[in-house]
Design a protein around this motif. Sequence first.
Motif, PDB file in Angstrom:
ATOM      1  N   MET A   1       0.866  -1.159   0.000  1.00 35.87           N
ATOM      2  CA  MET A   1       0.000   0.000   0.000  1.00 35.87           C
ATOM      3  C   MET A   1       0.915   1.224   0.000  1.00 35.87           C
ATOM      4  O   MET A   1       1.706   1.418   0.936  1.00 35.87           O
ATOM      5  CB  MET A   1      -0.927  -0.001   1.209  1.00 35.87           C
ATOM      6  N   VAL A   2       0.837   2.002  -1.058  1.00 36.32           N
ATOM      7  CA  VAL A   2       1.737   3.136  -1.240  1.00 36.32           C
ATOM      8  C   VAL A   2       0.995   4.424  -0.906  1.00 36.32           C
ATOM      9  O   VAL A   2      -0.063   4.709  -1.471  1.00 36.32           O
ATOM     10  CB  VAL A   2       2.259   3.189  -2.686  1.00 36.32           C
ATOM     11  N   THR A   3       1.534   5.208   0.009  1.00 40.07           N
ATOM     12  CA  THR A   3       0.929   6.468   0.420  1.00 40.07           C
ATOM     13  C   THR A   3       1.936   7.600   0.242  1.00 40.07           C
ATOM     14  O   THR A   3       3.087   7.377  -0.137  1.00 40.07           O
ATOM     15  CB  THR A   3       0.482   6.423   1.899  1.00 40.07           C
ATOM     16  N   SER A   4       1.516   8.799   0.549  1.00 41.31           N
ATOM     17  CA  SER A   4       2.429   9.941   0.479  1.00 41.31           C
ATOM     18  C   SER A   4       3.507   9.860   1.550  1.00 41.31           C
ATOM     19  O   SER A   4       4.513  10.559   1.487  1.00 41.31           O
ATOM     20  CB  SER A   4       1.647  11.254   0.625  1.00 41.31           C
ATOM     21  N   HIS A   5       3.301   8.995   2.569  1.00 40.51           N
ATOM     22  CA  HIS A   5       4.269   8.854   3.656  1.00 40.51           C
ATOM     23  C   HIS A   5       5.315   7.786   3.363  1.00 40.51           C
ATOM     24  O   HIS A   5       6.354   7.743   4.020  1.00 40.51           O
ATOM     25  CB  HIS A   5       3.562   8.491   4.961  1.00 40.51           C
ATOM     26  N   GLY A   6       5.021   6.888   2.416  1.00 41.02           N
ATOM     27  CA  GLY A   6       5.895   5.754   2.156  1.00 41.02           C
ATOM     28  C   GLY A   6       5.067   4.569   1.682  1.00 41.02           C
ATOM     29  O   GLY A   6       4.085   4.744   0.958  1.00 41.02           O
ATOM     30  N   ARG A   7       5.416   3.371   2.128  1.00 44.63           N
ATOM     31  CA  ARG A   7       4.656   2.185   1.740  1.00 44.63           C
ATOM     32  C   ARG A   7       4.654   1.174   2.876  1.00 44.63           C
ATOM     33  O   ARG A   7       5.567   1.153   3.715  1.00 44.63           O
ATOM     34  CB  ARG A   7       5.243   1.563   0.470  1.00 44.63           C
ATOM     35  N   TYR A   8       3.638   0.330   2.887  1.00 44.93           N
ATOM     36  CA  TYR A   8       3.557  -0.723   3.903  1.00 44.93           C
ATOM     37  C   TYR A   8       2.909  -1.956   3.301  1.00 44.93           C
ATOM     38  O   TYR A   8       2.192  -1.887   2.295  1.00 44.93           O
ATOM     39  CB  TYR A   8       2.788  -0.248   5.142  1.00 44.93           C
ATOM     40  N   ASN A   9       3.182  -3.097   3.915  1.00 42.53           N
ATOM     41  CA  ASN A   9       2.522  -4.336   3.503  1.00 42.53           C
ATOM     42  C   ASN A   9       2.202  -5.181   4.718  1.00 42.53           C
ATOM     43  O   ASN A   9       2.727  -4.959   5.819  1.00 42.53           O
ATOM     44  CB  ASN A   9       3.366  -5.117   2.475  1.00 42.53           C
ATOM     45  N   VAL A  10       1.331  -6.157   4.510  1.00 37.00           N
ATOM     46  CA  VAL A  10       0.933  -7.092   5.565  1.00 37.00           C
ATOM     47  C   VAL A  10       0.978  -8.489   4.974  1.00 37.00           C
ATOM     48  O   VAL A  10       0.343  -8.752   3.958  1.00 37.00           O
ATOM     49  CB  VAL A  10      -0.479  -6.786   6.100  1.00 37.00           C
ATOM     50  N   THR A  11       1.735  -9.378   5.592  1.00 30.00           N
ATOM     51  CA  THR A  11       1.823 -10.765   5.145  1.00 30.00           C
ATOM     52  C   THR A  11       1.550 -11.691   6.319  1.00 30.00           C
ATOM     53  O   THR A  11       1.740 -11.321   7.482  1.00 30.00           O
ATOM     54  CB  THR A  11       3.207 -11.077   4.551  1.00 30.00           C
ATOM     55  N   ALA A  12       1.106 -12.905   6.012  1.00 32.97           N
ATOM     56  CA  ALA A  12       0.761 -13.876   7.052  1.00 32.97           C
ATOM     57  C   ALA A  12       1.593 -15.139   6.875  1.00 32.97           C
ATOM     58  O   ALA A  12       1.918 -15.536   5.753  1.00 32.97           O
ATOM     59  CB  ALA A  12      -0.730 -14.210   7.004  1.00 32.97           C
ATOM     60  N   TYR A  13       1.902 -15.785   7.994  1.00 35.68           N
ATOM     61  CA  TYR A  13       2.730 -16.984   8.002  1.00 35.68           C
ATOM     62  C   TYR A  13       2.077 -18.057   8.880  1.00 35.68           C
ATOM     63  O   TYR A  13       1.377 -17.750   9.851  1.00 35.68           O
ATOM     64  CB  TYR A  13       4.121 -16.671   8.550  1.00 35.68           C
ATOM     65  N   ALA A  14       2.329 -19.307   8.542  1.00 36.73           N
ATOM     66  CA  ALA A  14       1.853 -20.411   9.376  1.00 36.73           C
ATOM     67  C   ALA A  14       2.638 -20.406  10.683  1.00 36.73           C
ATOM     68  O   ALA A  14       3.843 -20.134  10.698  1.00 36.73           O
ATOM     69  CB  ALA A  14       2.037 -21.742   8.645  1.00 36.73           C
ATOM     70  N   ALA A  15       1.945 -20.685  11.782  1.00 35.96           N
ATOM     71  CA  ALA A  15       2.574 -20.624  13.097  1.00 35.96           C
ATOM     72  C   ALA A  15       2.021 -21.736  13.987  1.00 35.96           C
ATOM     73  O   ALA A  15       0.978 -22.320  13.692  1.00 35.96           O
ATOM     74  CB  ALA A  15       2.330 -19.254  13.740  1.00 35.96           C
ATOM     75  N   PRO A  16       2.685 -22.042  15.094  1.00 31.30           N
ATOM     76  CA  PRO A  16       2.185 -23.067  16.023  1.00 31.30           C
ATOM     77  C   PRO A  16       0.895 -22.622  16.704  1.00 31.30           C
ATOM     78  O   PRO A  16       0.620 -21.426  16.824  1.00 31.30           O
ATOM     79  CB  PRO A  16       3.319 -23.201  17.045  1.00 31.30           C
ATOM     80  N   LYS A  17       0.114 -23.582  17.162  1.00 30.03           N
ATOM     81  CA  LYS A  17      -1.108 -23.256  17.886  1.00 30.03           C
ATOM     82  C   LYS A  17      -0.804 -22.434  19.134  1.00 30.03           C
ATOM     83  O   LYS A  17      -1.584 -21.572  19.518  1.00 30.03           O
ATOM     84  CB  LYS A  17      -1.837 -24.537  18.289  1.00 30.03           C
ATOM     85  N   ALA A  18       0.333 -22.731  19.775  1.00 28.49           N
ATOM     86  CA  ALA A  18       0.664 -22.049  21.026  1.00 28.49           C
ATOM     87  C   ALA A  18       1.109 -20.619  20.805  1.00 28.49           C
ATOM     88  O   ALA A  18       1.237 -19.851  21.759  1.00 28.49           O
ATOM     89  CB  ALA A  18       1.759 -22.824  21.763  1.00 28.49           C
ATOM     90  N   GLY A  19       1.334 -20.217  19.556  1.00 25.21           N
ATOM     91  CA  GLY A  19       1.763 -18.854  19.297  1.00 25.21           C
ATOM     92  C   GLY A  19       3.228 -18.644  19.652  1.00 25.21           C
ATOM     93  O   GLY A  19       3.998 -19.588  19.824  1.00 25.21           O
ATOM     94  N   GLY A  20       3.610 -17.396  19.777  1.00 23.12           N
ATOM     95  CA  GLY A  20       4.968 -17.059  20.190  1.00 23.12           C
ATOM     96  C   GLY A  20       5.980 -16.994  19.066  1.00 23.12           C
ATOM     97  O   GLY A  20       7.169 -16.779  19.330  1.00 23.12           O
ATOM     98  N   LEU A  21       5.551 -17.138  17.811  1.00 20.52           N
ATOM     99  CA  LEU A  21       6.508 -17.116  16.705  1.00 20.52           C
ATOM    100  C   LEU A  21       7.181 -15.760  16.564  1.00 20.52           C
ATOM    101  O   LEU A  21       8.374 -15.683  16.257  1.00 20.52           O
ATOM    102  CB  LEU A  21       5.809 -17.509  15.405  1.00 20.52           C
TER     103      LEU A  21
END
Length: 258
Positions: free
Chosen positions: A83-103
Amino acid sequence: MAFGKRKSGDKGDENTPGAESADVQAPVADDDLDGPFDIEDFDDAETALVGRHDLGAVLIPENEAAELAVEVNQQGVPTMAWMVTSHGRYNVTAYAAPKAGGLWREVVTEVADSLRNESAEVSIQDGPWGREVVGHMTNGPEPVVMRFIGVDGYRWMVRGAAVGSPENAEAIARDLRNALSDTVVKRGDTPQPVRNMLPLQLSESLVARLRARAEQMMAEQARQAGQEYVPQPPPPEPAARRSEQGSAMQQLRTITGG
C-alpha cells in the motif's frame, strides 16, 4: 473502516477443541475487539470482504489515501502487495505458526540481525502488540526507516512492514498500525510448515481493477506523448498462483491500481 464480529465459542474459547487454555486470552467484549482478526471471527465470512482488499491469506483494509501496488515475478506470479501512500509504503503478510503462538518472539531477533547485516542502525521499540523492530538504513541513495510489526494469532502470525523516509517514519508507522488493526487472516485448514508464508492470491475482481488502472495509466502516458494507445490482451494466467517470499527491498515489476 471494516468491522469484525467475533463468534461466540471462537478460537479463544477454552472449550474449543484444540485450543490451549494456557496460551489463549479470554474473549473480550465486542466493543473492545481489535484486530488483526481471524476469518472465523465473523458470523458471515462475506462481510469480511467489505472495505478490504482480498489478497488470499490476508484481507487488508482499503485506504483512500493509498494505492495498491503488487509485485510479480517474471512468470507473472504475485510475490508481494504494498500500500503506497504519500508517507511511504507498507505491507501485511501472514505466516503459518504453532497453535501455542509465540513465533514473533523468535522472528524479532532474526529480523533485527538481518537488518544489522545490511548495515542498518537497529532498535527494538514497544508498540500496541508488543515489540517492533526499527531499522534506520543510510547505505542507499537516500536514508530510509524500515519498521516491522508482528502479531501472533491462532496458527498464524501476521507481519507488517513499513518503509519511509526518516521525516515520514512515524506517519507511515501509523498507517501500518491502522491497517493491522483491521486486517483479516484466512489461514485455512491445510497443514503448513511453521514459518511458511501463506499464499498471496488476488481475487478476480481485484485483478480486473488492477488491469483497468494500469491500462488507464498507459493510455494517459500515450496521450501525453501524442501517441495512440492500443490495449493489449491480458497475459495468460500462470499455472501456479503460489507466492514467493522475497526481501522487503527487492525491486520487481509492479501492477499498480487504486
